[in-house]
Design a protein around this motif. Structure first.
Motif, PDB file in Angstrom:
ATOM      1  N   ASP A   1      43.327  -1.810  10.343  1.00  0.00           N
ATOM      2  CA  ASP A   1      43.204  -3.046  11.135  1.00  0.00           C
ATOM      3  C   ASP A   1      43.855  -4.280  10.517  1.00  0.00           C
ATOM      4  O   ASP A   1      43.300  -5.386  10.612  1.00  0.00           O
ATOM      5  CB  ASP A   1      41.719  -3.331  11.415  1.00  0.00           C
ATOM      6  CG  ASP A   1      41.062  -2.245  12.240  1.00  0.00           C
ATOM      7  OD1 ASP A   1      41.754  -1.290  12.632  1.00  0.00           O
ATOM      8  OD2 ASP A   1      39.838  -2.341  12.477  1.00  0.00           O
TER       9      ASP A   1
ATOM     10  N   PHE B   1      42.696 -10.236  13.198  1.00  0.00           N
ATOM     11  CA  PHE B   1      41.769 -10.487  12.083  1.00  0.00           C
ATOM     12  C   PHE B   1      42.351 -11.433  11.043  1.00  0.00           C
ATOM     13  O   PHE B   1      41.602 -11.996  10.249  1.00  0.00           O
ATOM     14  CB  PHE B   1      41.376  -9.158  11.413  1.00  0.00           C
ATOM     15  CG  PHE B   1      40.580  -8.276  12.321  1.00  0.00           C
ATOM     16  CD1 PHE B   1      39.304  -8.636  12.733  1.00  0.00           C
ATOM     17  CD2 PHE B   1      41.110  -7.086  12.791  1.00  0.00           C
ATOM     18  CE1 PHE B   1      38.577  -7.836  13.607  1.00  0.00           C
ATOM     19  CE2 PHE B   1      40.391  -6.278  13.654  1.00  0.00           C
ATOM     20  CZ  PHE B   1      39.129  -6.653  14.063  1.00  0.00           C
TER      21      PHE B   1
ATOM     22  N   PHE C   1      40.347 -12.492  17.088  1.00  0.00           N
ATOM     23  CA  PHE C   1      38.931 -12.107  17.133  1.00  0.00           C
ATOM     24  C   PHE C   1      38.166 -12.641  15.916  1.00  0.00           C
ATOM     25  O   PHE C   1      37.079 -13.203  16.052  1.00  0.00           O
ATOM     26  CB  PHE C   1      38.839 -10.577  17.180  1.00  0.00           C
ATOM     27  CG  PHE C   1      37.463 -10.026  17.414  1.00  0.00           C
ATOM     28  CD1 PHE C   1      36.703 -10.432  18.504  1.00  0.00           C
ATOM     29  CD2 PHE C   1      36.925  -9.072  16.566  1.00  0.00           C
ATOM     30  CE1 PHE C   1      35.433  -9.909  18.734  1.00  0.00           C
ATOM     31  CE2 PHE C   1      35.662  -8.535  16.785  1.00  0.00           C
ATOM     32  CZ  PHE C   1      34.911  -8.950  17.871  1.00  0.00           C
TER      33      PHE C   1
ATOM     34  N   GLU D   1      42.133  -2.072  15.823  1.00  0.00           N
ATOM     35  CA  GLU D   1      40.942  -2.117  16.682  1.00  0.00           C
ATOM     36  C   GLU D   1      41.327  -2.843  17.968  1.00  0.00           C
ATOM     37  O   GLU D   1      41.862  -3.947  17.928  1.00  0.00           O
ATOM     38  CB  GLU D   1      39.789  -2.865  15.985  1.00  0.00           C
ATOM     39  CG  GLU D   1      38.517  -2.882  16.833  1.00  0.00           C
ATOM     40  CD  GLU D   1      37.339  -3.570  16.136  1.00  0.00           C
ATOM     41  OE1 GLU D   1      37.393  -3.802  14.913  1.00  0.00           O
ATOM     42  OE2 GLU D   1      36.357  -3.873  16.839  1.00  0.00           O
TER      43      GLU D   1
ATOM     44  N   LYS E   1      34.457   0.669  15.329  1.00  0.00           N
ATOM     45  CA  LYS E   1      34.675   0.206  13.959  1.00  0.00           C
ATOM     46  C   LYS E   1      35.218   1.355  13.102  1.00  0.00           C
ATOM     47  O   LYS E   1      36.074   1.150  12.258  1.00  0.00           O
ATOM     48  CB  LYS E   1      33.368  -0.348  13.362  1.00  0.00           C
ATOM     49  CG  LYS E   1      32.749  -1.492  14.181  1.00  0.00           C
ATOM     50  CD  LYS E   1      33.716  -2.629  14.389  1.00  0.00           C
ATOM     51  CE  LYS E   1      33.109  -3.764  15.197  1.00  0.00           C
ATOM     52  NZ  LYS E   1      34.121  -4.733  15.645  1.00  0.00           N
TER      53      LYS E   1
ATOM     54  N   VAL F   1      41.042  -3.983   6.341  1.00  0.00           N
ATOM     55  CA  VAL F   1      39.965  -4.961   6.585  1.00  0.00           C
ATOM     56  C   VAL F   1      39.076  -4.519   7.744  1.00  0.00           C
ATOM     57  O   VAL F   1      39.511  -3.744   8.591  1.00  0.00           O
ATOM     58  CB  VAL F   1      40.571  -6.343   6.912  1.00  0.00           C
ATOM     59  CG1 VAL F   1      41.384  -6.850   5.743  1.00  0.00           C
ATOM     60  CG2 VAL F   1      41.426  -6.330   8.185  1.00  0.00           C
ATOM     61  N   THR F   2      37.859  -5.073   7.793  1.00  0.00           N
ATOM     62  CA  THR F   2      37.183  -5.740   6.707  1.00  0.00           C
ATOM     63  C   THR F   2      36.392  -4.699   5.919  1.00  0.00           C
ATOM     64  O   THR F   2      35.967  -3.699   6.484  1.00  0.00           O
ATOM     65  CB  THR F   2      36.205  -6.832   7.197  1.00  0.00           C
ATOM     66  OG1 THR F   2      35.217  -6.225   8.022  1.00  0.00           O
ATOM     67  CG2 THR F   2      36.928  -7.897   7.967  1.00  0.00           C
TER      68      THR F   2
ATOM     69  N   VAL G   1      32.948  -3.640   7.293  1.00  0.00           N
ATOM     70  CA  VAL G   1      32.807  -3.229   8.703  1.00  0.00           C
ATOM     71  C   VAL G   1      33.695  -1.994   8.946  1.00  0.00           C
ATOM     72  O   VAL G   1      33.286  -0.864   8.718  1.00  0.00           O
ATOM     73  CB  VAL G   1      33.097  -4.390   9.680  1.00  0.00           C
ATOM     74  CG1 VAL G   1      32.798  -3.946  11.116  1.00  0.00           C
ATOM     75  CG2 VAL G   1      32.224  -5.605   9.353  1.00  0.00           C
ATOM     76  N   CYS G   2      34.945  -2.211   9.364  1.00  0.00           N
ATOM     77  CA  CYS G   2      35.758  -1.056   9.770  1.00  0.00           C
ATOM     78  C   CYS G   2      36.142  -0.148   8.601  1.00  0.00           C
ATOM     79  O   CYS G   2      36.251   1.068   8.766  1.00  0.00           O
ATOM     80  CB  CYS G   2      36.986  -1.527  10.521  1.00  0.00           C
ATOM     81  SG  CYS G   2      36.537  -2.228  12.124  1.00  0.00           S
TER      82      CYS G   2
HETATM   83  C1  C5J Z   1      37.045  -4.763  11.371  1.00  0.00           C
HETATM   84  C2  C5J Z   1      35.512  -6.154  12.595  1.00  0.00           C
HETATM   85  N1  C5J Z   1      38.286  -4.322  11.404  1.00  0.00           N
HETATM   86  N2  C5J Z   1      35.070  -6.780  11.503  1.00  0.00           N
HETATM   87  N3  C5J Z   1      36.533  -5.264  12.541  1.00  0.00           N
HETATM   88  O1  C5J Z   1      36.428  -4.774  10.333  1.00  0.00           O
HETATM   89  O2  C5J Z   1      35.036  -6.401  13.673  1.00  0.00           O
END
Ligand code: C5J
Length: 220
Positions: free
Chosen positions: A24, A29, A35, A72, A132, A157-158, A161-162
Protein backbone atom coordinates in the motif's frame (compact mmCIF):
# COMPACT_ATOMS: atom_id res chain seq x y z
CA UNK A 1 19.97 -20.60 2.86
CA UNK A 2 21.81 -17.55 4.16
CA UNK A 3 21.34 -16.91 7.87
CA UNK A 4 20.83 -13.20 8.47
CA UNK A 5 20.83 -11.29 11.77
CA UNK A 6 17.20 -10.82 12.84
CA UNK A 7 15.00 -10.87 15.92
CA UNK A 8 14.17 -12.99 17.83
CA UNK A 9 16.92 -15.06 16.18
CA UNK A 10 18.59 -15.57 12.79
CA UNK A 11 16.32 -15.79 9.74
CA UNK A 12 17.23 -18.28 7.03
CA UNK A 13 16.91 -16.47 3.70
CA UNK A 14 16.65 -18.88 0.76
CA UNK A 15 18.12 -18.13 -2.67
CA UNK A 16 14.84 -18.96 -4.39
CA UNK A 17 11.27 -19.15 -3.10
CA UNK A 18 11.45 -15.71 -1.52
CA UNK A 19 9.33 -12.72 -2.54
CA UNK A 20 9.26 -9.05 -1.60
CA UNK A 21 5.83 -7.76 -0.59
CA UNK A 22 5.36 -3.98 -0.72
CA UNK A 23 2.12 -3.01 0.94
CA UNK A 24 0.00 0.00 0.00
CA UNK A 25 2.71 2.55 -0.88
CA UNK A 26 -0.05 4.49 -2.62
CA UNK A 27 -0.76 8.20 -2.74
CA UNK A 28 -3.94 7.64 -0.65
CA UNK A 29 -1.73 7.05 2.39
CA UNK A 30 1.32 9.20 1.62
CA UNK A 31 -0.02 12.41 0.13
CA UNK A 32 -2.37 15.15 1.30
CA UNK A 33 -5.95 14.76 0.05
CA UNK A 34 -6.12 10.97 0.35
CA UNK A 35 -7.56 8.45 2.79
CA UNK A 36 -4.79 8.80 5.40
CA UNK A 37 -5.18 12.56 5.39
CA UNK A 38 -8.98 12.29 5.60
CA UNK A 39 -8.56 10.25 8.77
CA UNK A 40 -6.54 13.06 10.35
CA UNK A 41 -3.01 11.64 10.00
CA UNK A 42 0.27 13.41 9.29
CA UNK A 43 0.86 11.67 5.97
CA UNK A 44 4.40 13.06 5.57
CA UNK A 45 5.64 10.65 8.25
CA UNK A 46 5.38 7.66 5.92
CA UNK A 47 7.86 9.05 3.39
CA UNK A 48 10.81 8.16 5.65
CA UNK A 49 10.95 4.61 4.29
CA UNK A 50 10.92 5.49 0.58
CA UNK A 51 14.75 5.45 0.07
CA UNK A 52 15.08 2.15 1.94
CA UNK A 53 12.30 0.62 -0.12
CA UNK A 54 14.00 1.78 -3.29
CA UNK A 55 17.18 -0.05 -2.18
CA UNK A 56 15.26 -3.23 -1.37
CA UNK A 57 13.43 -3.12 -4.69
CA UNK A 58 16.76 -2.71 -6.48
CA UNK A 59 18.24 -5.69 -4.62
CA UNK A 60 15.29 -7.97 -5.46
CA UNK A 61 15.22 -6.75 -9.07
CA UNK A 62 18.95 -7.40 -9.46
CA UNK A 63 18.39 -11.02 -8.39
CA UNK A 64 15.21 -11.31 -10.48
CA UNK A 65 13.28 -12.34 -7.38
CA UNK A 66 9.50 -11.85 -7.43
CA UNK A 67 8.01 -8.59 -6.18
CA UNK A 68 4.36 -8.08 -5.27
CA UNK A 69 2.92 -4.61 -4.68
CA UNK A 70 -0.51 -4.14 -3.13
CA UNK A 71 -2.95 -1.24 -3.17
CA UNK A 72 -5.93 -0.93 -0.88
CA UNK A 73 -8.97 0.16 -2.85
CA UNK A 74 -12.54 -0.55 -3.85
CA UNK A 75 -14.55 -0.94 -7.02
CA UNK A 76 -16.15 2.29 -8.25
CA UNK A 77 -19.60 1.09 -7.13
CA UNK A 78 -18.18 0.22 -3.69
CA UNK A 79 -19.80 -3.22 -3.94
CA UNK A 80 -16.70 -4.74 -2.31
CA UNK A 81 -16.67 -2.32 0.60
CA UNK A 82 -18.53 -3.60 3.65
CA UNK A 83 -20.91 -1.11 5.21
CA UNK A 84 -18.95 -1.30 8.43
CA UNK A 85 -15.82 -0.01 6.64
CA UNK A 86 -17.73 2.58 4.65
CA UNK A 87 -19.39 4.12 7.66
CA UNK A 88 -16.50 3.87 10.13
CA UNK A 89 -15.06 7.13 11.48
CA UNK A 90 -16.32 10.62 11.87
CA UNK A 91 -14.23 12.46 9.28
CA UNK A 92 -15.74 14.78 6.66
CA UNK A 93 -14.64 12.53 3.79
CA UNK A 94 -15.48 8.85 3.50
CA UNK A 95 -14.44 6.06 1.12
CA UNK A 96 -15.85 6.86 -2.34
CA UNK A 97 -16.15 10.61 -1.70
CA UNK A 98 -14.33 13.05 -3.95
CA UNK A 99 -11.07 14.13 -2.30
CA UNK A 100 -8.01 16.03 -3.44
CA UNK A 101 -6.80 13.07 -5.56
CA UNK A 102 -10.07 11.75 -6.95
CA UNK A 103 -12.45 9.46 -5.12
CA UNK A 104 -11.05 8.28 -1.81
CA UNK A 105 -9.73 4.69 -1.80
CA UNK A 106 -11.32 3.81 -5.13
CA UNK A 107 -9.30 1.67 -7.56
CA UNK A 108 -7.96 3.51 -10.59
CA UNK A 109 -8.33 6.99 -9.08
CA UNK A 110 -5.17 9.16 -9.01
CA UNK A 111 -4.88 8.75 -5.23
CA UNK A 112 -4.92 5.00 -5.56
CA UNK A 113 -1.71 4.94 -7.58
CA UNK A 114 1.59 3.80 -6.11
CA UNK A 115 3.89 6.79 -5.52
CA UNK A 116 6.13 7.40 -8.57
CA UNK A 117 9.36 6.76 -6.62
CA UNK A 118 8.27 3.15 -6.04
CA UNK A 119 6.47 2.55 -9.33
CA UNK A 120 6.25 -1.16 -10.19
CA UNK A 121 8.24 -2.32 -13.19
CA UNK A 122 6.65 -4.38 -15.97
CA UNK A 123 6.32 -7.96 -14.74
CA UNK A 124 5.82 -7.01 -11.11
CA UNK A 125 2.38 -7.90 -9.83
CA UNK A 126 0.10 -5.24 -8.35
CA UNK A 127 -2.63 -6.73 -6.20
CA UNK A 128 -5.71 -4.61 -5.51
CA UNK A 129 -7.14 -5.52 -2.14
CA UNK A 130 -10.42 -4.46 -0.55
CA UNK A 131 -9.34 -5.37 2.98
CA UNK A 132 -6.45 -4.68 5.27
CA UNK A 133 -4.87 -8.11 4.71
CA UNK A 134 -3.40 -8.86 1.27
CA UNK A 135 -4.79 -12.41 1.26
CA UNK A 136 -8.42 -11.48 1.86
CA UNK A 137 -10.45 -11.51 -1.41
CA UNK A 138 -7.32 -11.48 -3.63
CA UNK A 139 -5.38 -13.97 -5.74
CA UNK A 140 -2.15 -13.49 -3.77
CA UNK A 141 -2.19 -17.00 -2.28
CA UNK A 142 -2.51 -18.70 -5.67
CA UNK A 143 0.17 -16.48 -7.25
CA UNK A 144 2.61 -17.29 -4.44
CA UNK A 145 1.85 -20.98 -4.76
CA UNK A 146 2.35 -20.88 -8.54
CA UNK A 147 5.81 -19.38 -8.03
CA UNK A 148 6.76 -21.78 -5.22
CA UNK A 149 7.19 -18.99 -2.69
CA UNK A 150 7.77 -20.07 0.91
CA UNK A 151 9.45 -16.96 2.38
CA UNK A 152 8.08 -13.42 2.43
CA UNK A 153 9.99 -10.21 3.05
CA UNK A 154 7.28 -7.80 4.13
CA UNK A 155 7.37 -3.99 3.85
CA UNK A 156 5.07 -1.00 3.42
CA UNK A 157 2.40 0.85 5.33
CA UNK A 158 0.95 1.06 7.82
CA UNK A 159 2.86 -1.24 10.14
CA UNK A 160 0.05 -1.92 12.58
CA UNK A 161 -2.82 -2.12 10.08
CA UNK A 162 -2.29 -3.56 6.58
CA UNK A 163 1.27 -4.76 7.14
CA UNK A 164 0.53 -6.55 10.38
CA UNK A 165 -2.75 -8.01 9.12
CA UNK A 166 -1.02 -9.36 6.01
CA UNK A 167 1.84 -10.82 8.03
CA UNK A 168 -0.58 -12.61 10.35
CA UNK A 169 -2.54 -13.96 7.39
CA UNK A 170 0.71 -15.17 5.79
CA UNK A 171 1.96 -16.73 9.01
CA UNK A 172 -1.26 -18.71 9.37
CA UNK A 173 -0.76 -19.95 5.81
CA UNK A 174 2.70 -21.28 6.64
CA UNK A 175 4.95 -18.60 5.15
CA UNK A 176 8.23 -17.71 6.88
CA UNK A 177 7.74 -13.97 7.27
CA UNK A 178 10.41 -11.33 7.76
CA UNK A 179 9.24 -7.80 8.52
CA UNK A 180 11.71 -5.08 7.53
CA UNK A 181 11.95 -2.61 10.39
CA UNK A 182 13.17 0.37 8.35
CA UNK A 183 10.95 -0.39 5.34
CA UNK A 184 7.65 -0.21 7.19
CA UNK A 185 6.11 2.88 8.74
CA UNK A 186 3.17 4.08 10.74
CA UNK A 187 1.47 7.40 11.47
CA UNK A 188 2.04 6.48 15.15
CA UNK A 189 5.65 5.56 16.08
CA UNK A 190 4.43 3.78 19.21
CA UNK A 191 2.13 1.54 17.17
CA UNK A 192 5.03 0.65 14.86
CA UNK A 193 7.26 -0.22 17.79
CA UNK A 194 4.54 -2.29 19.46
CA UNK A 195 3.93 -4.19 16.22
CA UNK A 196 7.61 -5.02 15.76
CA UNK A 197 7.74 -6.32 19.31
CA UNK A 198 4.55 -8.39 19.13
CA UNK A 199 5.54 -9.99 15.82
CA UNK A 200 8.84 -11.31 17.20
CA UNK A 201 7.61 -12.04 20.76
CA UNK A 202 7.29 -15.59 22.08
CA UNK A 203 10.05 -16.98 19.88
CA UNK A 204 8.78 -15.29 16.71
CA UNK A 205 5.11 -16.09 17.05
CA UNK A 206 4.31 -14.25 13.80
CA UNK A 207 7.82 -14.14 12.34
CA UNK A 208 11.06 -12.17 12.39
CA UNK A 209 12.16 -8.55 12.06
CA UNK A 210 15.42 -7.18 10.66
CA UNK A 211 16.95 -4.14 8.97
CA UNK A 212 16.95 -3.75 5.18
CA UNK A 213 20.76 -3.67 5.02
CA UNK A 214 20.94 -7.25 6.33
CA UNK A 215 18.73 -8.48 3.50
CA UNK A 216 20.56 -6.42 0.88
CA UNK A 217 23.91 -7.75 2.14
CA UNK A 218 22.64 -11.34 1.98
CA UNK A 219 21.32 -10.89 -1.55
CA UNK A 220 24.43 -9.23 -2.94
C1 C5J B 1 -3.19 0.44 5.53
C2 C5J B 1 -5.03 1.59 6.57
N1 C5J B 1 -2.61 0.27 4.36
N2 C5J B 1 -4.30 2.02 7.59
N3 C5J B 1 -4.47 0.92 5.52
O1 C5J B 1 -2.57 0.25 6.55
O2 C5J B 1 -6.21 1.82 6.52
Amino acid sequence: MTPIPALPYEYELPEQGVALIVIDMQRDFLEPGGFGDALGNDVGLLRAIVPTLQQLLAAFRAKQLPIFHTVEGHQADLSDCPKSKLLRGKGDLKIGDLGGMGRILVLGEPGNGIIPELAPLPGEVVIPKPGKGAFYATNLASLLEEKGITHLVITGVTTEVCVQTTMREANDRGYECLLVEDATESYSPEFKQATLEMVRAQGGIIGWTTKAEEIIKALS
